[in-house]
Design an enzyme around this catalytic site. Sequence first.
Site, PDB file in Angstrom:
ATOM      1  N   ALA A 123     107.374 -55.189  -7.709  1.00 16.77           N
ATOM      2  CA  ALA A 123     106.842 -56.452  -7.179  1.00 16.77           C
ATOM      3  C   ALA A 123     106.868 -56.415  -5.653  1.00 16.77           C
ATOM      4  O   ALA A 123     105.917 -56.840  -4.985  1.00 16.77           O
ATOM      5  CB  ALA A 123     107.653 -57.634  -7.715  1.00 16.77           C
ATOM      6  N   VAL A 154     117.981 -57.049  -8.513  1.00 14.45           N
ATOM      7  CA  VAL A 154     117.551 -55.643  -8.433  1.00 14.45           C
ATOM      8  C   VAL A 154     118.246 -54.812  -9.497  1.00 14.45           C
ATOM      9  O   VAL A 154     119.320 -55.167  -9.980  1.00 14.45           O
ATOM     10  CB  VAL A 154     117.820 -55.012  -7.037  1.00 14.45           C
ATOM     11  CG1 VAL A 154     116.985 -55.666  -5.965  1.00 14.45           C
ATOM     12  CG2 VAL A 154     119.290 -55.065  -6.682  1.00 14.45           C
ATOM     13  N   ASP A 166     105.507 -51.226 -14.524  1.00 12.21           N
ATOM     14  CA  ASP A 166     105.928 -52.255 -13.553  1.00 12.21           C
ATOM     15  C   ASP A 166     104.856 -52.528 -12.500  1.00 12.21           C
ATOM     16  O   ASP A 166     104.479 -53.688 -12.292  1.00 12.21           O
ATOM     17  CB  ASP A 166     107.236 -51.843 -12.855  1.00 12.21           C
ATOM     18  CG  ASP A 166     108.441 -51.970 -13.754  1.00 12.21           C
ATOM     19  OD1 ASP A 166     108.245 -52.035 -14.975  1.00 12.21           O
ATOM     20  OD2 ASP A 166     109.570 -52.005 -13.243  1.00 12.21           O
ATOM     21  N   GLY A 225     115.890 -54.470 -14.511  1.00  8.27           N
ATOM     22  CA  GLY A 225     114.830 -54.353 -15.516  1.00  8.27           C
ATOM     23  C   GLY A 225     113.732 -55.389 -15.358  1.00  8.27           C
ATOM     24  O   GLY A 225     112.906 -55.560 -16.243  1.00  8.27           O
ATOM     25  N   LEU A 226     113.727 -56.090 -14.218  1.00  5.72           N
ATOM     26  CA  LEU A 226     112.686 -57.111 -14.030  1.00  5.72           C
ATOM     27  C   LEU A 226     111.601 -56.636 -13.061  1.00  5.72           C
ATOM     28  O   LEU A 226     110.748 -57.425 -12.652  1.00  5.72           O
ATOM     29  CB  LEU A 226     113.307 -58.425 -13.542  1.00  5.72           C
ATOM     30  CG  LEU A 226     114.312 -59.060 -14.514  1.00  5.72           C
ATOM     31  CD1 LEU A 226     114.886 -60.343 -13.936  1.00  5.72           C
ATOM     32  CD2 LEU A 226     113.668 -59.353 -15.870  1.00  5.72           C
ATOM     33  N   GLY A 227     111.642 -55.387 -12.724  1.00  9.54           N
ATOM     34  CA  GLY A 227     110.549 -54.821 -11.918  1.00  9.54           C
ATOM     35  C   GLY A 227     110.555 -55.279 -10.480  1.00  9.54           C
ATOM     36  O   GLY A 227     109.490 -55.416  -9.861  1.00  9.54           O
ATOM     37  N   SER A 228     111.745 -55.515  -9.915  1.00  6.78           N
ATOM     38  CA  SER A 228     111.770 -56.043  -8.550  1.00  6.78           C
ATOM     39  C   SER A 228     111.173 -55.046  -7.557  1.00  6.78           C
ATOM     40  O   SER A 228     110.438 -55.440  -6.650  1.00  6.78           O
ATOM     41  CB  SER A 228     113.182 -56.473  -8.170  1.00  6.78           C
ATOM     42  OG  SER A 228     113.845 -55.480  -7.488  1.00  6.78           O
TER      43      SER A 228
HETATM   44  O1  PMV Z   1     114.168 -50.947 -16.480  1.00 12.85           O
HETATM   45  P1  PMV Z   1     112.760 -51.139 -16.176  1.00 12.85           P
HETATM   46  O2  PMV Z   1     112.283 -52.501 -16.241  1.00 12.85           O
HETATM   47  O3  PMV Z   1     112.331 -50.415 -14.960  1.00 12.85           O
HETATM   48  O4  PMV Z   1     111.948 -50.544 -17.394  1.00 12.85           O
HETATM   49  C1  PMV Z   1     111.925 -49.237 -17.742  1.00 12.85           C
HETATM   50  C2  PMV Z   1     110.983 -49.091 -18.881  1.00 12.85           C
HETATM   51  C3  PMV Z   1     111.080 -47.742 -19.526  1.00 12.85           C
HETATM   52  O5  PMV Z   1     110.192 -47.772 -20.609  1.00 12.85           O
HETATM   53  C4  PMV Z   1     112.484 -47.490 -20.038  1.00 12.85           C
HETATM   54  C5  PMV Z   1     110.711 -46.618 -18.566  1.00 12.85           C
HETATM   55  C6  PMV Z   1     109.257 -46.622 -18.156  1.00 12.85           C
HETATM   56  O6  PMV Z   1     108.969 -45.971 -17.143  1.00 12.85           O
HETATM   57  O7  PMV Z   1     108.413 -47.213 -18.838  1.00 12.85           O
END
Ligand code: PMV
Length: 329
Positions: free
Chosen positions: A120, A111, A161, A114-117
């Site tokens: 998902a 969590v 995401d 940055g992998l969109g948990s």
């Molecule tokens: O950290 P993550 O995977 O939720 O990615 C955020 C991606 C951003 O471009 C920084 C923000 C967004 O809402 O797109």
Amino acid sequence: MGDLLEVKASAPAKTILFGEHFVVYGEPALVLAIDNRAYASAKIRADQRIYIKSPSMGFSGFFERESFQAEHGGEEARVKLEPIKIVVQKVLDLSKKETGVNVEVSSSIPVAAGLGSSAAVAASVAAAVGQLFNIKLSKEEIFQVAFEAERFVHGTPSGIDPAVSTYGGVLLFYKDKGFTGIDVEEDIPLVIGYTGVERSTGELVARVREGWERYPSIFNRIFKTGGKVVLRAVRALNTGDFRALGELMNINHELLCAVGVSDESLEKLVYVARKAGALGAKLTGAGGGGCMIALSLPEQQEQVVKAIERAGGTAFIARKTEEGVRIER
Ligand code: PMV
């Protein structure tokens, strides 16, 4: 006998290949669904409460109208489980049912990495509860419901995401123009390295905004260049040119450094991965910790994994998945 029925659904995690942050300013981003999934199961309750349990996060509790009663995890449980409750409530509203539900979620996706948990989880919960009440939610509806939960978590997310968790595959995504699927026949051989540092996407988005406000003409040029990198990467993907793809990842990473979202933990993993033979490596997602990705051909993957782990990260090999949200049984 409906109360005996249990429905399970799942949805994939994601990794942003190119274009994070710049996507917030209207540039494209390229995002990939990976075969690491979140699962949700749903069951009807005899009362009107919404019970949510997340053993992997260590939280559970009951929502009833505006009140919350924690079973595990105290007040923090409410904060963590509320987005899931929003999803359940939305689907209940769509189904016009006034009954309670038990929902259990499980996921091996780290969590706040940055992998969109969270997206998902949201997409899998929406699908499971929709199926439980036999309403045929379209992918667009699942996406919208999951997006709403994301807004609750992150304020003004781009929607990347929930889109990829719902639809799967490789998406070229624009914040205002929506997204299109990109046909990529070959696998995209990636190693994902997790720094172990949790971070807040909202704070990092705000950091970039501050920089943009201070140096608008410089930042605007960086964003535009980022957009060009993404479109060039689509061409490299179409022709299977992994060498170019790796080089473009390196360029993208340096642009993200320029807007201030890399940190020492990420730099370390990015550099050791490149040294161990990766064709390119970059941070993925919001930065400030979280994860990095390394494009590494299968024969180099083990070496790259080991190098990341020696440098203090956790690493795994990720595969592309075409499958977005799905009902498991
Ligand atoms: O950290 P993550 O995977 O939720 O990615 C955020 C991606 C951003 O471009 C920084 C923000 C967004 O809402 O797109």
